[in-house]
Enzyme design. Structure first.
Site, PDB file in Angstrom:
ATOM      1  CE  LYS A 276      -3.866  -1.901   2.718  1.00 60.93           C
ATOM      2  NZ  LYS A 276      -4.948  -1.689   1.735  1.00 60.93           N
ATOM      3  NE  ARG A 350     -10.912  -9.961  -1.907  1.00 60.66           N
ATOM      4  CZ  ARG A 350     -11.226  -9.046  -2.810  1.00 60.66           C
ATOM      5  NH1 ARG A 350     -11.541  -9.407  -4.041  1.00 60.66           N
ATOM      6  NH2 ARG A 350     -11.247  -7.765  -2.494  1.00 60.66           N
TER       7      ARG A 350
HETATM    8  N1  BES Z   1      -8.066  -3.831   4.487  1.00 56.39           N
HETATM    9  C1  BES Z   1      -8.255  -3.402   3.149  1.00 56.39           C
HETATM   10  C2  BES Z   1      -9.570  -2.639   2.953  1.00 56.39           C
HETATM   11  C3  BES Z   1      -9.665  -1.330   3.678  1.00 56.39           C
HETATM   12  C4  BES Z   1      -9.276  -0.166   3.058  1.00 56.39           C
HETATM   13  C5  BES Z   1     -10.216  -1.258   4.927  1.00 56.39           C
HETATM   14  C6  BES Z   1      -9.382   1.040   3.710  1.00 56.39           C
HETATM   15  C7  BES Z   1     -10.330  -0.059   5.587  1.00 56.39           C
HETATM   16  C8  BES Z   1      -9.920   1.091   4.976  1.00 56.39           C
HETATM   17  C9  BES Z   1      -8.271  -4.623   2.230  1.00 56.39           C
HETATM   18  O1  BES Z   1      -7.464  -5.663   2.622  1.00 56.39           O
HETATM   19  C10 BES Z   1      -7.759  -4.156   0.914  1.00 56.39           C
HETATM   20  O2  BES Z   1      -6.624  -3.788   0.856  1.00 56.39           O
HETATM   21  N2  BES Z   1      -8.608  -4.167  -0.094  1.00 56.39           N
HETATM   22  C11 BES Z   1      -8.245  -3.720  -1.374  1.00 56.39           C
HETATM   23  C12 BES Z   1      -8.747  -4.738  -2.362  1.00 56.39           C
HETATM   24  C13 BES Z   1      -8.229  -4.554  -3.756  1.00 56.39           C
HETATM   25  C14 BES Z   1      -6.747  -4.831  -3.809  1.00 56.39           C
HETATM   26  C15 BES Z   1      -8.969  -5.485  -4.682  1.00 56.39           C
HETATM   27  C16 BES Z   1      -8.896  -2.376  -1.621  1.00 56.39           C
HETATM   28  O3  BES Z   1     -10.003  -2.153  -1.149  1.00 56.39           O
HETATM   29  O4  BES Z   1      -8.256  -1.538  -2.235  1.00 56.39           O
HETATM   30 MG    MG Z   2      -5.491  -5.492   1.947  1.00 55.27          MG
END
Ligand code: BES
Ligand code: MG
Ligand code: ZN
Length: 500
Positions: A276, A350
């Site tokens: 990230k 997931r």
């Molecule tokens: N934990 C994150 C989702 C999240 C983002 C929760 C911001 C709380 C605040 C999750 O694991 C994630 O990174 N999801 C990605 C999925 C994508 C790579 C398909 C997302 O939402 O960007």
């Molecule tokens: Mg994630």
């Protein structure tokens, strides 16, 4: 460091010193007991209202210092709005409003727990008390210094003066268990990720044993044996080993089919190799908000001795990039036997849930499963921070969740599931891939999860927007909100304890 706030119940007749809190409606009407307690000061409320432009609007306040004609040193009037429009969530809010106004005052506080046109029921008074405690929550265990001008910490005691003390105490006893469950969930979400890693999280969940919850912990070896390649693939880049904790509360009939709650517990989500960006990455300490909710919920249910058989299961991992981390392109085999091509290692929640859902479905055959997960940023784009995303393969369960969402103020909004979305997660190399692209990101995530519920009635709550960092409210000033504990406690109470 923080003020401790205590709540208790006293008879209406008890004379009040310190601060007195009363309620007035939008016609500035006061209740009978209130009028009596205020005596000559009742007229003062009218005068002060006119000067202070106080119209008794729901949740507004009028603060009168050194009121003449009563023993109290301070009189706080809380507006209820139209009497007939007062909802249950308003009572929580009133508690929050008064705690917000008076939290810092070290005085004794007495609330005349009476609505302008009716008595307050025991349940209503208990809701006000819960609102006080929810608002007063502070997470400051890592602060070693006070800010300039901050008063010395002390205990503030809030007494609710009620008609029937015993009834109010009884109603509050079970509400208090729920409030404590919310507090546990908030604490877990607020804890820093160097303190709260999977093993430590499991240890804290283990504290539920004191309430009669049975605890089973699966370590990495046990998970390997079960073939949980999806969860373990996420965990393999971290020096902190993964855990699954299965909690069980048997308050229902012996042998009765359990219901199950499942939580995503990523104690820190760097994104893994698909790392990230640095901005706000610290927020990813809250990526275990689902698991935190499940622990808080189990505390609430056991604490109030809910008459239901309930399983809580949490998948605890840390998503880190290192030499052993999972790569985009890897293919993992889940416990279900289905294979998953990893496209983005940041879509890890997931993968964790896939194995926990399958494990619970197969091993415990629950009447339903509800999972909670801070799963997608996309749900925040769709719904903001006021509603959690609800996905379900079962209309009755979805309707019930929507109903208790309205009642508790922890609202949900139903989103679609449909085979039409399946093509987005088809993989050219494996049974599926772990991301479905930018469009409908929360839906493809839910569609993915559905492949691991084995036909069990199921609902998925995407709580990325509600579990942490949501705007502060009258009953929550904390970053970690504890979202879901009150919602699901109510679901159990209203539908699964043999009442309806
Ligand atoms: N934990 C994150 C989702 C999240 C983002 C929760 C911001 C709380 C605040 C999750 O694991 C994630 O990174 N999801 C990605 C999925 C994508 C790579 C398909 C997302 O939402 O960007
Ligand atoms: Mg994630
Ligand atoms: Zn995540």
């Amino acid at each position: 460091m923080s003020d401790t706030v205590k709540v208790g119940f006293v008879p209406l007749s008890q004379a009040a010193r310190g601060t007195l809190v009363v309620f007035a409606d939008d016609a500035l009407k006061l209740g009978k007991a209130t009028t009596k307690a205020l005596g000559a000061a009742a007229a003062l409320v009218k005068r002060a209202a006119a000067t202070g432009k106080f119209k008794g609007k729901n949740g507004s306040t009028l603060d009168i210092l050194a009121p003449e004609g009563v023993k109290a040193d301070r009189l706080l009037v809380i507006g209820t709005g139209k009497a007939e429009e007062i909802k249950e969530t308003d009572l929580l809010k009133f508690g929050g409003v008064l705690a917000g106004k008076l939290g810092a005052s070290a005085d004794a506080i007495t609330v005349i727990a009476e609505l302008p046109s009716t008595d307050m029921t025991a349940e209503q008074a208990a809701s006000v008390a819960s609102g006080v405690l929810l608002r007063a929550y502070k997470f400051d265990r890592y602060k070693t210094k006070k800010k300039d001008g901050e008063e010395k910490a002390g205990t503030v005691s809030v007494s609710l003066a009620v008609g029937d003390v015993a009834a109010a105490k009884k109603a509050f006893a079970s509400d208090n268990a729920v409030v404590n469950g919310v507090v546990i969930a908030r604490d877990l979400v607020n804890e820093p990720p160097n303190v709260l890693f999977p093993v430590e999280f499991a240890r804290r969940a283990g504290e539920l044993k004191k309430l009669g919850v049975t605890i089973e912990v699966l370590d990495v070896k046990a998970m390997q044996k079960l073939g949980m390649g999806a969860l373990l693939g996420v965990a393999q880049g971290s020096a902190n080993p993964a855990r699954i904790v299965v909690m069980r509360w048997n308050g229902g009939k012996k042998g009765e089919q359990p219901i199950a709650f499942i939580g995503k517990g990523v104690t820190f989500d760097t994104g893994g190799i698909s790392i990230k960006p640095a901005g706000s990455m610290e927020d990813m300490k809250g990526d275990m908000g689902g698991a935190a909710c499940v622990v808080g919920l189990m505390h609430a249910l056991a604490g109030r001795k809910a008459k239901a058989n309930v399983i809580g299961a949490i998948g605890l991992v840390e998503n880190m990039p290192d030499g052993n981390a999972q790569r985009p392109g890897d293919i993992v085999t889940s416990m279900s036997g289905q294979t998953i091509e990893i496209i983005n290692t940041d879509a890890e929640g997931r993968l964790v849930l896939a194995d926990v859902l399958w494990y619970v479905a197969k091993k415990h055959k629950p009447a339903f499963m509800i999972d909670l997960a801070t799963l997608t940023g996309a749900i925040m784009v769709a719904l903001g921070t006021d509603h959690a995303g609800l996905f379900s393969n079962n209309d009755e369960l979805a309707t019930r969740l929507a109903t208790v969402g309205q009642a508790t103020g922890e609202r949900v909004w139903r989103m679609p599931l449909s085979p039409d979305y399946d093509k987005l997660i088809d993989s050219q190399f494996a049974d599926m891939k772990n991301t479905g692209g930018r469009y409908g990101g929360s839906i493809t995530a839910a569609q993915f999860l559905q492949r691991f519920v084995d036909g069990t009635p199921w609902a998925h709550l995407d709580i990325a927007g509600t579990a942490m960092g949501a705007p502060k409210t009258e009953i929550n000033q904390s970053w970690g909100s504890g979202y879901g504990v009150r919602l699901l406690d109510r679901l159990v109470a209203d539908y699964y304890e043999g009442k309806k």
